[in-house]
Structure formats: structure tokens, C-alpha cells
Design an enzyme around this catalytic site. Structure first.
Site, PDB file in Angstrom:
ATOM      1  N   CYS A 197       0.873  -1.218   0.020  1.00  0.00           N
ATOM      2  CA  CYS A 197       0.077   0.018   0.131  1.00  0.00           C
ATOM      3  C   CYS A 197       0.959   1.265   0.066  1.00  0.00           C
ATOM      4  CB  CYS A 197      -0.903   0.008   1.323  1.00  0.00           C
ATOM      5  SG  CYS A 197      -2.231  -1.385   1.330  1.00  0.00           S
ATOM      6  N   HIS A 213       0.902   5.065  -1.612  1.00  0.00           N
ATOM      7  CA  HIS A 213       0.322   5.977  -0.674  1.00  0.00           C
ATOM      8  C   HIS A 213       1.238   6.446   0.751  1.00  0.00           C
ATOM      9  CE1 HIS A 213      -3.484   6.177  -2.733  1.00  0.00           C
ATOM     10  NE2 HIS A 213      -3.389   4.800  -2.744  1.00  0.00           N
ATOM     11  N   ARG A 245     -13.057  -0.752  -2.542  1.00  0.00           N
ATOM     12  CA  ARG A 245     -11.774  -0.022  -2.672  1.00  0.00           C
ATOM     13  C   ARG A 245     -10.371  -0.945  -2.732  1.00  0.00           C
ATOM     14  NH1 ARG A 245      -9.595   2.933  -6.326  1.00  0.00           N
ATOM     15  NH2 ARG A 245      -8.477   1.059  -6.294  1.00  0.00           N
ATOM     16  N   CYS A 271      -7.500  -2.298  -4.609  1.00  0.00           N
ATOM     17  CA  CYS A 271      -6.120  -2.065  -4.463  1.00  0.00           C
ATOM     18  C   CYS A 271      -5.132  -3.368  -4.288  1.00  0.00           C
ATOM     19  CB  CYS A 271      -6.044  -1.545  -3.122  1.00  0.00           C
ATOM     20  SG  CYS A 271      -6.409   0.337  -2.834  1.00  0.00           S
TER      21      CYS A 271
END
Length: 277
Positions: A186, A190, A234, A238
Site C-alpha cells: 500500500c 500511498h 476499494r 487495491c
């Protein structure tokens, strides 16, 4: 018929808005008065006028009050963390610890509990439904309405219970875990500020990215798919982009990631359900 008319109208509006975006960016470039980010912000603001998520919100409110399932009961006694039936303010404090299930739950997993206990709708069957179909459509509508009831409030996830702290630590590990054929995590997208994929800004989710950004923007209506996406969906996407196996619906890892992002977003204003490309 209504769905097809609605999608056609949305596509036409999107086309007009994209054309306006092109003019905005061109003018900004010529005059040196606007950055690309400013133009993108204007484009999103134009799209947000008449967000189709409002249709999901209306359906979600009706579902909350409608007697359904084998027990022919509504969800009006569902406790989302602030007491039975209290909806306003609940979204910005989820995920959180629930004493009746002895679990930290996000909105979707908590709704599964309420649907099963109050209405007799099997949580396992709902969880197995594909996104956008069957009872998942009901879940998406409920998520839209419940989150909308906290629009304008600020994220304030509790961290008093030991399990809430443990789930934050688990979410942090999951956020930084690298793997799969792309060796992604992740944090790859991000984990720092100033990143973008094409016209899509990538918020830094290690800290509060700002009002209406990151965790404070979901669920959201996706213009590209014409559907309302919950946070569970969502996160599922991902994992797809990381080339990881899909996580189980409402599994601990997805809830833990929600705790990590939500706690980090403390103080951010929620605009959910928002509008995304």
C-alpha cells in the site's frame, strides 16, 4: 430502463465536463495562472454538482427503515457504535470495538452483524455476493446513506480499547507489507506525498492527508464504472492492482487497514460519499 437512461446522462455530463477541463488546463497553461492540480480540482468540483451517489443515499435510507429478511424487521435498532438506531456521527468513528461481537468492526462488517441478528439475513451469504449484485447492492446503498449522515463531521476513530490498538498495529504492518509479482505494498502508492498516476493524486495515508481526501472520501461513486464503491471494494481493487489474492470480504486485514487509515486521518472532514473518476 432507468439505469440505462441514468448512465447515458452521466456519460454526457462527464464528456462536457472533460471538455471544460481541457479548456481550463489550456487556459491555465497559457496564462501561467493555474497549475495542473488547480485545473483538476475545478474538474472534480464540477463533477460533484449533482453527485449520482445521492440516488444510492435515498435507497440506503429506505433500506434502513424497510422490514426485510426472515424476521421481517428493519435495521432501525442497529447499533453502529453510538447506540441503537443512532446514525449521525457513527461513520466518522468506524472501525471501532463492539462489545457484543467482541470484535473491531468497520461499517460493512457491522452491517453484516445487524442484518443477521435483526433481520435473519445470513451474513455469509451477503459476504459471498459479488460487488454490485444481490445483497451487496443493498450494502452499498446503506453505506452511502450512513456515511452521508456524517458528511461534514471530522474523522475521530477511537483507540481506547486494546483491540483497537492491536488492529491499528496490524493495519500498519499490512500497509507496509510488500509482496506479489510486482513487489508492491500500500505504501508504494500511498507512502509519501506528491505522487500521482496520470491525473489521479495519490494521498499520503501515513498521516492526515487533509479534508475529504483518502479515507475521508469513501465510499464514493465511480464515474468510470457507474457504481457506488464501499471501502471494502476499494481495498479489494487495491489488492488487484498489487496482483495479490483478493482478501475475504470484511476480513480482519481489510478492517485493520481501515483502522490504520482512519486513525491517521483524525481531524479530516468527511465528504463521503464522494465522486471519483
Amino acid at each position: 430502463m432507468q439505469a440505462s437512461v441514468f448512465k447515458t446522462g452521466t456519460a454526457a455530463a462527464l464528456g462536457a465536463t472533460l471538455a471544460a477541463l481541457g479548456l481550463t488546463l489550456a487556459a491555465g497553461s497559457a496564462q501561467g495562472q493555474k497549475s495542473t492540480a488547480d485545473g483538476i480540482a475545478e474538474y472534480r468540483a464540477m463533477l460533484a454538482d449533482g453527485n449520482p451517489a445521492e440516488l444510492f443515499e435515498a435507497r440506503g435510507e429506505a433500506l434502513w427503515k424497510e422490514p426485510r429478511g426472515p424476521k421481517n424487521a428493519s435495521l432501525e435498532r442497529c447499533d453502529l457504535g453510538l447506540g441503537p438506531g443512532v446514525v449521525k456521527g457513527a461513520w466518522v468513528q468506524l472501525p471501532r470495538w463492539f462489545p457484543d461481537t467482541k470484535r473491531v468492526q468497520d461499517l460493512e462488517s457491522r452491517l453484516l452483524t445487524c442484518m443477521e441478528t435483526l433481520q435473519g439475513i445470513a451474513a455469509e451469504e451477503v459476504a459471498k455476493s459479488p460487488f454490485g449484485k444481490g445483497e451487496q447492492k443493498s450494502m452499498e446503498a446503506l453505506a452511502a446513506w450512513i456515511s452521508a449522515e456524517s458528511r461534514g463531521l471530522r474523522m475521530n476513530l477511537p483507540q481506547a480499547h486494546p483491540e483497537e490498538k492491536r488492529m491499528y498495529a496490524l493495519g500498519e504492518k499490512a500497509f507496509y507489507f510488500r509482496g506479489g509479482p510486482m513487489d508492491f505494498s500500500c505504501a508504494t502508492c500511498h507512502g509519501e506525498s506528491g505522487k500521482r498516476i496520470r491525473l489521479q493524486d495519490l494521498p499520503d495515508l501515513r498521516t492526515n492527508p487533509g479534508d475529504g481526501i483518502g479515507f475521508a472520501a469513501w465510499p464514493a461513486y465511480r464515474v468510470s464504472s457507474g457504481e457506488l464503491w464501499t471501502m471494502q471494494r476499494r481495498l479489494n481493487d487495491c489488492y488487484r492492482q498489487q496482483r495479490f489474492p483478493y482478501p475475504g470480504y470484511a476480513s480482519d486485514v481489510t478492517i485493520a487497514l481501515g483502522v490504520f487509515m482512519g486513525v491517521n486521518a483524525k481531524g479530516a472532514e468527511s465528504i463521503a460519499p464522494s465522486l471519483k473518476r
